[in-house]
Scaffold this active site. Structure first.
Site, mmCIF file in Angstrom:
data_model
loop_
_atom_site.group_PDB
_atom_site.id
_atom_site.type_symbol
_atom_site.label_atom_id
_atom_site.label_comp_id
_atom_site.label_asym_id
_atom_site.label_seq_id
_atom_site.Cartn_x
_atom_site.Cartn_y
_atom_site.Cartn_z
ATOM 1 C CE LYS A 29 -7.053 0.909 17.333
ATOM 2 N NZ LYS A 29 -8.124 2.129 16.997
ATOM 3 N NE ARG A 99 -10.288 1.604 21.170
ATOM 4 C CZ ARG A 99 -11.715 1.707 20.857
ATOM 5 N NH1 ARG A 99 -11.970 1.266 19.771
ATOM 6 N NH2 ARG A 99 -12.554 2.745 21.577
ATOM 7 N N GLY A 108 -10.812 -4.441 11.569
ATOM 8 C CA GLY A 108 -11.961 -5.705 11.940
ATOM 9 C C GLY A 108 -11.516 -6.948 12.137
ATOM 10 C CG MET A 110 -6.111 -8.901 15.296
ATOM 11 S SD MET A 110 -4.718 -8.572 15.634
ATOM 12 C CE MET A 110 -4.491 -6.896 14.884
ATOM 13 N NE ARG A 366 -7.567 3.281 10.037
ATOM 14 C CZ ARG A 366 -8.284 1.815 10.528
ATOM 15 N NH1 ARG A 366 -7.584 1.050 11.066
ATOM 16 N NH2 ARG A 366 -9.571 1.814 10.340
ATOM 17 C CG HIS A 484 -15.553 -5.708 7.585
ATOM 18 N ND1 HIS A 484 -15.935 -6.701 6.727
ATOM 19 C CD2 HIS A 484 -14.317 -5.813 7.831
ATOM 20 C CE1 HIS A 484 -14.931 -7.446 6.513
ATOM 21 N NE2 HIS A 484 -13.600 -7.049 7.197
ATOM 22 C CB SER A 797 15.264 -8.090 -26.547
ATOM 23 O OG SER A 797 13.984 -8.335 -25.665
ATOM 24 C CB CYS A 864 10.491 -8.647 -24.893
ATOM 25 S SG CYS A 864 11.373 -10.011 -25.680
ATOM 26 C CE1 TYR A 884 13.180 -3.354 -24.709
ATOM 27 C CE2 TYR A 884 15.061 -1.948 -25.215
ATOM 28 C CZ TYR A 884 14.156 -3.174 -25.401
ATOM 29 O OH TYR A 884 14.464 -4.109 -26.375
#
Ligand code: PEP
Ligand code: MG
Length: 922
Positions: A29, A99, A108, A110, A366, A484, A797, A864, A884
């Site tokens: 903030k 704040r 919400g 704090m 934000r 909220h 693998s 795998c 992969y």
């Protein structure tokens, strides 16, 4: 003398000490308020106390650094100068808000205190200034409520009984006052009523808390600052941090800012908006506002808010005036700010604003939280418009958000005939069915018992967060899209409906009713979170559409950036087809023994059992000959479905005891088929019993003792491939030998494979047949001797399920008894069967790759085990240089995304940190 540490960063009148990239120090903030101020956007002047002060506060028995006081005094002076008012002054008082603001948004969780600075000394001056006594007494009432709740009760560590908190007690006084005055709404109370009410409040505070409400502006300010720091370690904030993985050491910043008022009359308002729709991603300015209201009224969901503009008006807001109509000039200014912020941040913003007497002020911006569909749409559209480069675009959708798009929805057919019980706002997408619970605690308890629950609340508040997490979905009767519940659910990608006003949800009576229908705790309910529809009963859900065009477009971008290949673990031709629709580029593992499970497998299973229970090579060869056509047909189907991509077929790795029949009728049938008696069948079954089957006669060991078993399988694979070849289909089998620990095992099996190959070539009149022979690396010895293993294997693998089992010595089937304690006590950071243990098992993998490639530079390497679908493990696979990953078909899109994100991260790390651009001089 050393320079005093800077604890406070000022912003106001177009200048700011901080910047957007200082979130660690100033919190999200504070950093963004500073940035907006520098951008020339109207922001009430204020200052931010750094997160370092919070850390100091907790390290030093809740004391501040000594330089803080003087810096705060100076900054308050700065606000006074910009706003032309004095804090605590009787004639021209300045009021401020206080704040919290952590690095990561914790909606919400704090505390906030507004209207600080109102005292018996400043109230008359404030009334004179505003000419609005009702407004001033109302602001005072709110200050007393907030301050006593946040500072004098919560921060003081008091924990009153349910319903006995100071806030509830004061609210009760207000209800009584309303009754006495014959008022229906809060706004019906006059200045006189409110004045009288504040006097009652103060008496009540003294009575309940044993202390007076402070009548000094400075005392109020420092009380509020301390309470915000304390709220970092409040219960809700701690739970939220645990769930979100936010470190305790980060701390929160505190923002003190001049108050502006949205409740000064009908020319004032407050609102919350998103620069694009956070639920759908549509590029339309979307928001909610309330006239003559203050701060949290919109977010708290107490009144149904009005729509911001005409184009985003919904059924719910029909009849409510938009800001666009009510205050066209302010709306235009807000649109200009919206455009400026999006251009500046290059992402969707979540903004808060207040209009005081026709003048617009921005209180926050934000990065907006969004759900999966919205994240995808915004990323795709911003990339298409070249608003962001593709390297940024692929980072804008998290694997979890993508997962949401791959989530079930309610079966549309069932919905057509179900008849909705109520309609609310579609706050979180997808569909869910679950049993009703009415409290967060019940949601947690029921979910722990393995129940699917839907948390139904009148409205949710931050205290419900653990229950919301545990529930499959959330339903509230009140609140808007910015309430909220909506914010939290969207952040987590949960199915959620808010503001279903037709429902009466009574947590006390444990009932949810709509007209004549009454549902109780434990009853089933179904939600369509995409449309906001609520149904009684349990509706079926259906799987998502993998061919969603936006998803296809996004994943193509991912494919253009990733280096890792993505294959699927698929066992049947049908699985292979599904895997292809999700974008698999081959199969990394066919567990051949799975052919004998499930639907239509009775005949081959019978033959497999015959083979397992054979008493001699002759008997076994006869059983194998019967089994052969089934195995061949099945594998041929899979090779065809995946052609021209490679298919890694693993030779049988069956837990033999699992296939031994217990059913008497089956035992009899098998005995008859083998020409022996039932007692003999039972005896042979018992001989197969192993004390530790995971380390028993499995994998390659079976092929070593019974070469004819390997021979049959290889013949099935190669004949299938040869037939496909003749049909013009480019089949690419890769034969994989499981559970090896020595190169000689591979050589032994490779000899059989070579012999069968020669026979198949001859039979089909072919000169060559393309296929590879490789091994799984799933035993630590195999990883350590990878240099030798690679002499005989053309590919590796990593079977990380077994590698984890054997590396840790944890039985993969028995971790339930101890893993929860290991995690709770932080002995391990995560369940190593879910996410690769990079320190230990990862080291075995690194060694395996390094030594394997030292022998055979072009050795093809994949994974795998289940980790192949886990984003963090995929990042690891990229970093160690695998070719992969292979995972379940439904995880393939997530693997494609995770592989692209790590490739981008890698490229950026190589380029070095981005330097902030120099501002152009105008
Ligand atoms: C493994 O061990 O990682 C593996 C893929 O094989 P399975 O799970 O079948 O033992
Ligand atoms: Mg294995």
């Amino acid at each position: 003398m050393a320079k005093a540490k800077r604890c406070v960063y000022f912003f106001g009148a177009g200048k700011a000490d901080g910047r957007a990239d200082m979130k660690e120090l100033l919190g999200g903030k504070g950093a963004n308020l500073a940035e907006m101020t520098s951008l020339g956007i109207p922001v009430p002047a204020g200052f931010t106390i750094t997160t370092e002060v919070c850390t100091h506060f907790y390290k030093h028995s809740r004391r501040y650094p000594k330089e803080l006081k003087i810096q705060v005094d100076r900054a308050v002076g700065g606000i006074e100068k910009v706003m032309g008012a004095r804090f605590g002054n009787a004639d021209n008082p300045l009021l401020v808000s206080c704040r919290s603001g952590a690095r990561a948004s914790m909606p919400g969780m704090m505390e906030t205190v507004l209207n600080i600075g109102l005292t018996t000394g400043t109230i008359p001056g404030m009334i004179k200034l505003t000419g609005n006594p009702r407004f001033v007494w109302d602001a005072y009432r709110r200050l007393i409520t907030m301050y006593t709740d946040v500072v004098m009760e919560k921060a003081a560590g008091l924990e009153p009984a349910e319903g006995k908190g100071i806030r509830q007690q004061l609210e009760h006084q207000m209800q009584q006052m309303k009754q006495r005055a014959g008022a229906t709404g809060d706004t019906d109370l006059t200045a006189e009523h409110l004045k009288e009410l504040t006097a009652t409040y103060k008496k009540k505070v003294q009575e309940v808390l044993g202390k007076p409400f402070p009548d000094d502006a400075q005392e109020q300010l420092w009380g509020a600052i301390g309470a915000v720091f304390q709220s970092w370690n409040g219960k809700r904030a701690i739970s939220y941090r645990r769930i979100e993985g936010i470190p305790d050491e980060w701390g929160t910043a505190v923002n003190v800012q001049a108050m502006v008022f949205g409740n000064m009359g009908d020319n004032s308002a407050t609102g919350v908006a998103f620069t694009r729709n956070p639920a759908t991603g549509e590029n339309k300015f979307f928001g909610e506002w309330l006239a003559n209201a203050q701060g949290e009224d919109v977010v708290a969901g107490i009144r149904t808010p009005n729509p911001l503009n005409e184009e985003t008006r919904s059924d719910h807001s029909a009849g409510l005036q938009s800001l666009q109509h009510a205050m066209p000039a302010v709306y235009k200014q807000l649109v200009a700010i919206r455009n400026k912020l999006e251009r500046h941040y290059r992402d969707m913003q979540d903004i808060e604003f207040t209009i005081q007497d026709g003048r617009l002020w921005m209180l926050q911006t934000r990065t907006g939280k969004r759900n999966g569909p919205a994240a995808l749409r915004m990323a795709v559209e911003m990339m298409r418009e070249r608003f962001i480069p593709k390297e940024t675009g692929v980072t804008r959708v998290t694997p979890a958000q993508l997962d949401e798009l791959l989530h079930p929805i309610l079966d549309p057919k069932a919905e057509q005939t179900a008849g909705a019980l109520a309609k609310g706002l579609p706050a979180g997408p997808g569909g869910a069915a679950g049993r009703i619970v009415f409290t967060a605690a019940d949601a947690v308890a029921w979910a722990e018992r393995g129940e699917n629950v839907i948390l139904c609340r009148e409205e949710t508040n931050p205290e419900d967060v653990e229950g919301m997490r545990a529930a499959k979905a959330i339903l509230t009767a009140r609140g808007g899209m910015t309430s909220h519940a909506a914010l939290v659910a969207r952040g987590w990608g949960k199915c959620c409906i808010v503001g279903a006003g037709a429902l009466k949800i009574q947590a006390g009576a444990k009932t949810l009713s709509a007209d004549a229908t009454v549902l109780r705790e434990g009853d089933w309910i179904s939600l369509n979170g995409t449309k906001g529809l609520v149904y009684a009963g349990q509706l079926p859900t259906v799987d998502p559409d993998p061919e969603n065009p936006r998803l296809v477009e996004f994943l193509k971008v991912c494919d253009s950036l990733r280096r890792l290949g993505v294959r699927a673990n698929a066992d049947t031709p049908e699985d292979a087809r599904v895997a292809r629709t999700f974008g698999a580029e081959g199969i990394g593992l066919v567990r051949t023994e799975h052919m004998f499970y499930g639907e239509g497998a009775e005949v081959p299973l019978f033959k497999l059992r015959k083979m397992i229970l054979s008493g001699s090579e002759k008997e076994r060869r006869a059983a194998l000959a019967e089994l052969f056509p089934h195995v061949k047909a099945d594998l041929k189907g899979t090779l065809k479905a995946m052609a021209p991509y490679p298919v890694t077929i693993r030779l049988l790795d069956p837990p033999l005891h699992e296939f031994v029949p217990r059913d008497e009728a089956v035992q009899r049938e098998l005995a008859e088929s083998l020409g022996i008696d039932v007692a003999e069948i039972r005896k042979r079954g018992e001989q197969l019993h192993e004390t530790n089957p995971m380390m028993g006669h499995r994998g390659v060991r079976l092929g070593i003792t019974y070469p004819e078993v390997t021979e049959m399988q290889v013949r099935a694979i190669l004949e299938g491939a040869a037939e496909l070849h003749k049909e013009g289909v480019k089949a690419r089998p890769e034969i994989m030998i499981p559970v090896t620990c020595a190169v000689a095992e591979i050589r032994d099996q490779a000899d059989i494979i070579a012999r069968v190959k020669a026979e198949v070539l001859k039979k089909f009149g072919l000169k060559k047949l393309d296929f590879l022979v490789g091994t799984m690396i799933e035993i630590p010895r195999a990883a350590l001797t990878a240099g030798e293993m690679a002499q005989a294997a053309e590919f590796f693998s990593f079977g990380t399920n077994d590698l984890t089992q054997m590396g840790f010595g944890f039985s993969r089937d028995d971790i339930g008894a101890f893993m929860p304690d290991y995690l709770k006590k932080a002995i391990l950071p995560a369940d190593p069967f879910q996410t690769i243990d990079q320190t230990g098992i990862g080291e075995l993998i690194r060694i395996g790759i390094e030594r394997g490639r030292a022998t055979r530079a072009k050795l093809k390497i994949g994974i795998c085990g289940e980790h192949g679908g886990d984003p963090v493990s995929i990042h690891f696979c990229h970093r160690v240089g695998m070719d992969y990953v292979s995972c379940s078909p439904f995880r393939v899109p997530i693997a494609r995304l995770a592989a692209a994100q790590i490739a981008v991260q890698d490229a950026q790390a190589k380029k070095g940190p981005a330097r902030p651009k120099k501002k152009k001089k105008k």
